[in-house]
Design a protein around this motif. Structure first.
Motif, short mmCIF file in Angstrom:
data_model
loop_
_atom_site.label_atom_id
_atom_site.label_comp_id
_atom_site.label_asym_id
_atom_site.label_seq_id
_atom_site.Cartn_x
_atom_site.Cartn_y
_atom_site.Cartn_z
N ALA A 1 -10.91 -21.97 10.60
CA ALA A 1 -10.05 -21.02 9.88
C ALA A 1 -10.53 -19.58 10.08
CB ALA A 1 -10.02 -21.37 8.40
N GLN A 2 -10.82 -19.21 11.33
CA GLN A 2 -11.19 -17.82 11.61
C GLN A 2 -9.96 -16.94 11.34
OE1 GLN A 2 -13.72 -15.98 12.36
NE2 GLN A 2 -15.25 -17.58 12.54
N PRO A 3 -10.10 -15.94 10.46
CA PRO A 3 -8.92 -15.16 10.09
C PRO A 3 -8.59 -14.04 11.07
CG PRO A 3 -10.79 -14.43 8.81
CD PRO A 3 -11.27 -15.59 9.65
N GLU A 4 -7.30 -13.77 11.17
CA GLU A 4 -6.78 -12.60 11.87
C GLU A 4 -5.97 -11.85 10.82
OE1 GLU A 4 -3.52 -12.15 15.19
OE2 GLU A 4 -5.44 -12.84 16.03
N ILE A 5 -6.38 -10.63 10.52
CA ILE A 5 -5.78 -9.85 9.44
C ILE A 5 -4.80 -8.83 10.01
CG2 ILE A 5 -6.25 -8.33 7.48
CD1 ILE A 5 -7.62 -10.96 7.06
N GLN A 6 -3.63 -8.73 9.39
CA GLN A 6 -2.65 -7.70 9.71
C GLN A 6 -2.36 -6.92 8.45
OE1 GLN A 6 0.93 -9.37 11.35
NE2 GLN A 6 0.58 -8.29 13.25
N VAL A 7 -2.40 -5.58 8.55
CA VAL A 7 -2.13 -4.72 7.40
C VAL A 7 -0.99 -3.77 7.75
CG1 VAL A 7 -3.09 -2.99 5.82
CG2 VAL A 7 -4.57 -4.79 6.72
N GLN A 8 0.05 -3.81 6.94
CA GLN A 8 1.16 -2.87 7.08
C GLN A 8 1.11 -1.92 5.90
OE1 GLN A 8 4.56 -5.46 7.23
NE2 GLN A 8 4.51 -5.56 9.45
N VAL A 9 1.29 -0.63 6.18
CA VAL A 9 1.20 0.41 5.14
C VAL A 9 2.52 1.17 5.09
CG1 VAL A 9 -0.06 2.43 4.34
CG2 VAL A 9 -1.25 0.68 5.66
N ASN A 10 3.03 1.35 3.89
CA ASN A 10 4.20 2.20 3.67
C ASN A 10 3.88 3.12 2.49
OD1 ASN A 10 6.25 1.32 5.57
ND2 ASN A 10 6.11 -0.64 4.48
N LEU A 11 4.45 4.31 2.53
CA LEU A 11 4.22 5.29 1.47
C LEU A 11 5.55 5.74 0.91
CD1 LEU A 11 1.57 7.40 3.36
CD2 LEU A 11 1.13 5.77 1.53
N ASP A 12 5.53 6.09 -0.36
CA ASP A 12 6.72 6.60 -1.02
C ASP A 12 6.26 7.63 -2.04
OD1 ASP A 12 9.37 6.89 -1.72
OD2 ASP A 12 9.41 5.15 -3.05
N ALA A 13 7.05 8.67 -2.21
CA ALA A 13 6.73 9.70 -3.21
C ALA A 13 8.03 10.10 -3.89
CB ALA A 13 6.08 10.90 -2.56
N ARG A 14 7.93 10.35 -5.17
CA ARG A 14 9.10 10.82 -5.91
C ARG A 14 8.69 11.79 -6.99
NH1 ARG A 14 11.05 5.12 -7.29
NH2 ARG A 14 9.31 4.44 -6.09
N LYS A 15 9.59 12.71 -7.25
CA LYS A 15 9.38 13.70 -8.31
C LYS A 15 9.61 13.00 -9.64
CE LYS A 15 9.79 18.31 -9.64
NZ LYS A 15 8.81 18.24 -10.69
N ARG A 16 8.77 13.32 -10.61
CA ARG A 16 8.95 12.80 -11.97
C ARG A 16 9.68 13.84 -12.80
NH1 ARG A 16 5.12 8.64 -13.70
NH2 ARG A 16 5.05 9.73 -15.67
N SER A 17 10.11 13.45 -13.97
CA SER A 17 10.89 14.36 -14.81
C SER A 17 10.06 15.54 -15.31
CB SER A 17 11.51 13.60 -15.98
OG SER A 17 10.51 12.96 -16.73
N ALA A 18 8.76 15.36 -15.49
CA ALA A 18 7.90 16.45 -15.94
C ALA A 18 7.69 17.44 -14.80
CB ALA A 18 6.55 15.92 -16.42
N GLU A 19 7.55 18.70 -15.14
CA GLU A 19 7.39 19.75 -14.14
C GLU A 19 6.11 19.56 -13.33
OE1 GLU A 19 7.34 24.61 -13.81
OE2 GLU A 19 7.63 23.68 -15.76
N ASN A 20 6.23 19.69 -12.01
CA ASN A 20 5.11 19.61 -11.06
C ASN A 20 4.41 18.25 -11.05
OD1 ASN A 20 5.47 22.32 -10.25
ND2 ASN A 20 4.25 23.01 -11.99
N GLN A 21 5.09 17.20 -11.50
CA GLN A 21 4.49 15.87 -11.47
C GLN A 21 5.21 14.99 -10.45
OE1 GLN A 21 4.01 13.83 -15.18
NE2 GLN A 21 2.85 15.50 -16.10
N TYR A 22 4.38 14.23 -9.71
CA TYR A 22 4.90 13.38 -8.65
C TYR A 22 4.22 12.02 -8.74
CZ TYR A 22 6.38 17.88 -6.88
OH TYR A 22 6.94 19.12 -6.76
N GLU A 23 4.97 10.98 -8.41
CA GLU A 23 4.41 9.64 -8.31
C GLU A 23 4.35 9.30 -6.83
OE1 GLU A 23 5.11 5.45 -10.51
OE2 GLU A 23 6.86 6.23 -9.45
N VAL A 24 3.18 8.91 -6.36
CA VAL A 24 2.97 8.56 -4.96
C VAL A 24 2.54 7.11 -4.91
CG1 VAL A 24 1.72 9.10 -2.85
CG2 VAL A 24 2.35 10.94 -4.42
N ILE A 25 3.27 6.32 -4.12
CA ILE A 25 3.04 4.88 -4.07
C ILE A 25 2.58 4.48 -2.68
CG2 ILE A 25 4.10 2.61 -4.41
CD1 ILE A 25 6.31 4.53 -5.95
N THR A 26 1.46 3.77 -2.63
CA THR A 26 0.96 3.19 -1.38
C THR A 26 1.27 1.71 -1.44
OG1 THR A 26 -0.82 4.82 -1.33
CG2 THR A 26 -1.05 2.88 0.10
#
Length: 164
Positions: free
Chosen positions: A44-69
């Motif tokens: 069971a020698q592993p082979e690892i694959q990693v996929q990365v996506n990013l998302d960012a959105r403005k929140r209702s509060a001024e100058n606040q952002y949510e960033v999702i990895t």
């Protein structure tokens, strides 16, 4: 002679970036231990694959952002390609960002912010894989600049394909 803007601030004071992490949390997570459910034959020698996506959105509060990895990690056996485990995780950070020009906000959110939260996400991935019965997976550092450039190029190609 140096020029001073009307408000009396020097250029260095005008461009000073202020960024704070207000919160970090797991938005969504799924760990499927396929090895324990089905079993795997042979080595069971592993082979690892990693996929990365990013998302960012403005929140209702001024100058606040949510960033999702978002990570999608799959582990398969090298020999037969049998799945060992699948880990999907969305890790978010809430940031207060000031002093970044509008035209630089998008790259700032998708490069600098994930860079700040990545060590915490790496620890969670390590703990979950270890607690799932596998050796702790210590993710390599992600080059968020390269990831951002690749995404810009992909979007440009998609736009070009739409036009043709």
């Amino acid at each position: 002679m140096s020029e001073t803007p009307e408000n009396g601030a020097t250029p260095a004071e005008q461009t000073q970036v202020k960024s704070r992490v207000l919160a970090q949390y797991i938005r969504d997570m799924s760990f499927e231990n396929i090895l324990a459910q089905k079993g795997v034959t042979g080595d069971a020698q592993p082979e690892i694959q990693v996929q990365v996506n990013l998302d960012a959105r403005k929140r209702s509060a001024e100058n606040q952002y949510e960033v999702i990895t978002k990570l999608n990690i799959t582990s398969k056996t090298k020999e037969k390609g049998e799945p060992l485990f699948v880990l999907e995780i969305e890790y978010a950070g809430v940031f207060q960002v000031e002093g970044v020009p509008d035209e630089q906000m998008h790259p700032y959110l998708l490069i600098e912010c994930p860079r700040i939260t990545f060590p915490f996400l790496r620890r969670i991935v390590s703990d979950v894989t270890r607690d799932g019965g596998f050796p702790a997976l210590n993710l390599e550092t992600i080059d968020f600049i390269s990831l951002y450039r690749t995404e810009l190029a992909r979007r440009a190609e998609a736009e070009k394909a739409k036009v043709n």
